[in-house]
Design an enzyme around this catalytic site. Sequence first.
Site, PDB file in Angstrom:
ATOM      1  CD  GLU A 208      46.045  26.106  50.931  1.00 28.24           C
ATOM      2  OE1 GLU A 208      47.204  25.732  51.141  1.00 28.24           O
ATOM      3  OE2 GLU A 208      45.315  26.545  51.821  1.00 28.24           O
TER       4      GLU A 208
ATOM      5  CB  CYS B 141      36.327  27.021  52.042  1.00 35.53           C
ATOM      6  SG  CYS B 141      36.694  28.683  51.560  1.00 35.53           S
TER       7      CYS B 141
ATOM      8  CB  CYS C 289      41.646  38.045  43.526  1.00 32.30           C
ATOM      9  SG  CYS C 289      40.048  38.911  43.504  1.00 32.30           S
TER      10      CYS C 289
ATOM     11  CB  CYS D 209      40.481  43.668  49.065  1.00 30.71           C
ATOM     12  SG  CYS D 209      38.951  43.399  48.147  1.00 30.71           S
TER      13      CYS D 209
ATOM     14  CB  CYS E 237      42.687  40.401  50.300  1.00 28.94           C
ATOM     15  SG  CYS E 237      42.645  38.761  49.546  1.00 28.94           S
TER      16      CYS E 237
ATOM     17  N   GLY F 127      40.049  34.234  45.006  1.00 27.73           N
ATOM     18  CA  GLY F 127      39.393  34.739  43.812  1.00 27.73           C
ATOM     19  C   GLY F 127      38.016  35.322  44.049  1.00 27.73           C
ATOM     20  CD  GLU F 128      34.005  38.691  43.477  1.00 28.58           C
ATOM     21  OE1 GLU F 128      34.295  39.061  44.624  1.00 28.58           O
ATOM     22  OE2 GLU F 128      32.898  38.179  43.178  1.00 28.58           O
TER      23      GLU F 128
ATOM     24  CB  SER G 249      31.903  35.016  49.620  1.00 33.98           C
ATOM     25  OG  SER G 249      32.452  36.193  50.173  1.00 33.98           O
TER      26      SER G 249
ATOM     27  CB  SER H  10      33.427  41.010  51.006  1.00 31.11           C
ATOM     28  OG  SER H  10      33.541  39.618  51.104  1.00 31.11           O
ATOM     29  CG  LEU H  11      29.150  46.152  53.548  1.00 29.19           C
ATOM     30  CD1 LEU H  11      28.722  46.068  52.099  1.00 29.19           C
ATOM     31  CD2 LEU H  11      27.935  45.980  54.463  1.00 29.19           C
ATOM     32  CG  HIS H  12      35.527  44.205  53.877  1.00 23.40           C
ATOM     33  ND1 HIS H  12      35.287  43.142  54.707  1.00 23.40           N
ATOM     34  CD2 HIS H  12      35.766  43.664  52.649  1.00 23.40           C
ATOM     35  CE1 HIS H  12      35.380  42.015  54.019  1.00 23.40           C
ATOM     36  NE2 HIS H  12      35.663  42.305  52.779  1.00 23.40           N
TER      37      HIS H  12
ATOM     38  CG  ASN I 263      43.467  35.698  59.325  1.00 19.78           C
ATOM     39  OD1 ASN I 263      43.596  35.381  60.507  1.00 19.78           O
ATOM     40  ND2 ASN I 263      42.466  35.278  58.586  1.00 19.78           N
TER      41      ASN I 263
ATOM     42  CB  CYS J  39      48.224  25.373  54.937  1.00 19.50           C
ATOM     43  SG  CYS J  39      47.880  23.695  54.497  1.00 19.50           S
TER      44      CYS J  39
HETATM   45  N1  SAH Z   1      36.462  37.404  46.619  1.00 15.93           N
HETATM   46  C1  SAH Z   1      35.369  37.038  47.444  1.00 15.93           C
HETATM   47  C2  SAH Z   1      35.515  35.682  48.095  1.00 15.93           C
HETATM   48  C3  SAH Z   1      36.870  35.298  48.577  1.00 15.93           C
HETATM   49  S1  SAH Z   1      37.529  36.235  49.901  1.00 15.93           S
HETATM   50  C4  SAH Z   1      35.095  38.114  48.493  1.00 15.93           C
HETATM   51  O1  SAH Z   1      35.929  39.014  48.638  1.00 15.93           O
HETATM   52  O2  SAH Z   1      34.056  38.044  49.126  1.00 15.93           O
HETATM   53  C5  SAH Z   1      36.631  35.533  51.282  1.00 15.93           C
HETATM   54  C6  SAH Z   1      36.620  36.422  52.511  1.00 15.93           C
HETATM   55  O3  SAH Z   1      37.929  36.505  53.096  1.00 15.93           O
HETATM   56  C7  SAH Z   1      36.203  37.832  52.190  1.00 15.93           C
HETATM   57  O4  SAH Z   1      35.172  38.283  53.036  1.00 15.93           O
HETATM   58  C8  SAH Z   1      37.490  38.579  52.418  1.00 15.93           C
HETATM   59  O5  SAH Z   1      37.228  39.892  52.752  1.00 15.93           O
HETATM   60  C9  SAH Z   1      38.161  37.821  53.522  1.00 15.93           C
HETATM   61  N2  SAH Z   1      39.590  38.134  53.669  1.00 15.93           N
HETATM   62  C10 SAH Z   1      40.498  38.383  52.695  1.00 15.93           C
HETATM   63  N3  SAH Z   1      41.711  38.683  53.236  1.00 15.93           N
HETATM   64  C11 SAH Z   1      41.575  38.610  54.565  1.00 15.93           C
HETATM   65  C12 SAH Z   1      42.471  38.795  55.672  1.00 15.93           C
HETATM   66  N4  SAH Z   1      43.735  39.139  55.492  1.00 15.93           N
HETATM   67  N5  SAH Z   1      41.980  38.618  56.912  1.00 15.93           N
HETATM   68  C13 SAH Z   1      40.687  38.271  57.107  1.00 15.93           C
HETATM   69  N6  SAH Z   1      39.797  38.078  56.108  1.00 15.93           N
HETATM   70  C14 SAH Z   1      40.233  38.253  54.846  1.00 15.93           C
HETATM   71 FE1  SF4 Z   2      40.706  39.063  48.159  1.00 15.95          FE
HETATM   72 FE2  SF4 Z   2      38.039  38.661  47.752  1.00 15.95          FE
HETATM   73 FE3  SF4 Z   2      39.151  41.138  47.551  1.00 15.95          FE
HETATM   74 FE4  SF4 Z   2      39.712  39.277  45.714  1.00 15.95          FE
HETATM   75  S1  SF4 Z   2      37.721  40.209  46.117  1.00 15.95           S
HETATM   76  S2  SF4 Z   2      41.172  40.694  46.653  1.00 15.95           S
HETATM   77  S3  SF4 Z   2      39.772  37.411  46.989  1.00 15.95           S
HETATM   78  S4  SF4 Z   2      39.004  39.857  49.405  1.00 15.95           S
END
Ligand code: SAH
Ligand code: SF4
Length: 376
Positions: A93, A106, A113, A117, A120, A175-176, A207, A229-231, A306, A349
């Site tokens: 998308e 976006c 991917c 994570c 995700c 994707g990454e 990102s 993306s730290l988390h 989410n 969607c």
């Molecule tokens: N792969 C890259 C870019 C795509 S993901 C990355 O990880 O940065 C884009 C953003 O969406 C990232 O910060 C990711 O952590 C976040 N994301 C993925 N799944 C999510 C979810 N279930 N709820 C909220 N954010 C999410």
């Molecule tokens: Fe999802 Fe980004 Fe992690 Fe890939 S790197 S699994 S797109 S949050």
Amino acid sequence: MSQLLNLLDLDATGLASACAGWGERAFRARQLSRWVHQHGADDFDAMTDLAKSFRARLAQSATVRAPAVIRDHSSRDGTRKWLLDVGVGNAVEAVFIPEADRGTLCVSTQAGCAVNCRFCSTGKQGFSRNLSVSEIVGQLWLANRALGAYSQAAPGAAAGRARRPITNVVFMGMGEPLQNYAATLASLRVMLDDNAYGLSRRRVTVSTSGVVPMIDRLREDCPVALAVSLHAPNDALRDTLVPLNRKYPLAELMAACRRYLPAAPRDFITFEYVMLAGINDSDAQARELLACTDGVACKFNLIPFNPFPGSGLARPDDARISAFARILGDAGVVTTVRCTRGDDIDAACGQLAGEVRDRTRVAQRDPAFTTLLEAR
Ligand code: SAH
Ligand code: SF4
């Protein structure tokens, strides 16, 4: 058909060498680029300032082809998303998010991917394949066409740019991007090229989940705005949320961020942090996050999780998110909480994406699609 050269696959260098191969001078490549990217043209016959013989050659050997749109949804708040067919049952998308002072697209860089994570669902679905340059740039090309960016373009190739609904691009879709580096880099070059989209480096954000060597490559090759993306504020937790952390732990990631900053078009890195109830959302973890990122000029963007079926994870309540944000903000770091956009088309969607995937037996709905909908 399949041997036709897709012009959306080429950056300026590629287009110049294609034109050289056809015996055309270098400025023809720039003219062609403006037709394709600034006027949205896909019909060589309409490129009236190119010689007839060149147009005939192009018609024989080239094409301008973006991924096919499977579904096109508009939200009441103006958010729009396109579900795109990238072959063999795969769909990705692209999402357009209009705001008062900018319009952000976006884009996705991979079908699935490999990083996997924990929070995700794209990751949960595994890796299908890298998108090509034309599939990435094609998202911008087709969104511009759908948003009427080209409708006011003058027919002459030398004419100035038309109205531009898309002012910013974020590589935050599926994707990454740094695990599809070559196509991401060429796509960035097209997006920044003055004869193509002419976006400023500050307005294009990659990102990444933290592919350290590729952050260094990006710094050397094309330093656009960077979001990481730290988390998690420590390796023990991040290892479980972002498995790539075992390969590139936080100290190495922070060092790469510090190296990136002098080349960055903005004087900060954005740290994204998905808020997960009871996992990474405590006051102590906010303070640990400050310590972990100390010495890196940054902003925090907190993303409320989410949920998706079977994730076993939950979104913290608003009060917890605010308290966490306040600790970061009180320490002097600009902190934003990402707000949801496109609510009314959001679920639909996600389900549509699920439908397409179900055909390839990848069943779960993709929360990244809902993430895509959210303003930066
Ligand atoms: N792969 C890259 C870019 C795509 S993901 C990355 O990880 O940065 C884009 C953003 O969406 C990232 O910060 C990711 O952590 C976040 N994301 C993925 N799944 C999510 C979810 N279930 N709820 C909220 N954010 C999410
Ligand atoms: Fe999802 Fe980004 Fe992690 Fe890939 S790197 S699994 S797109 S949050």
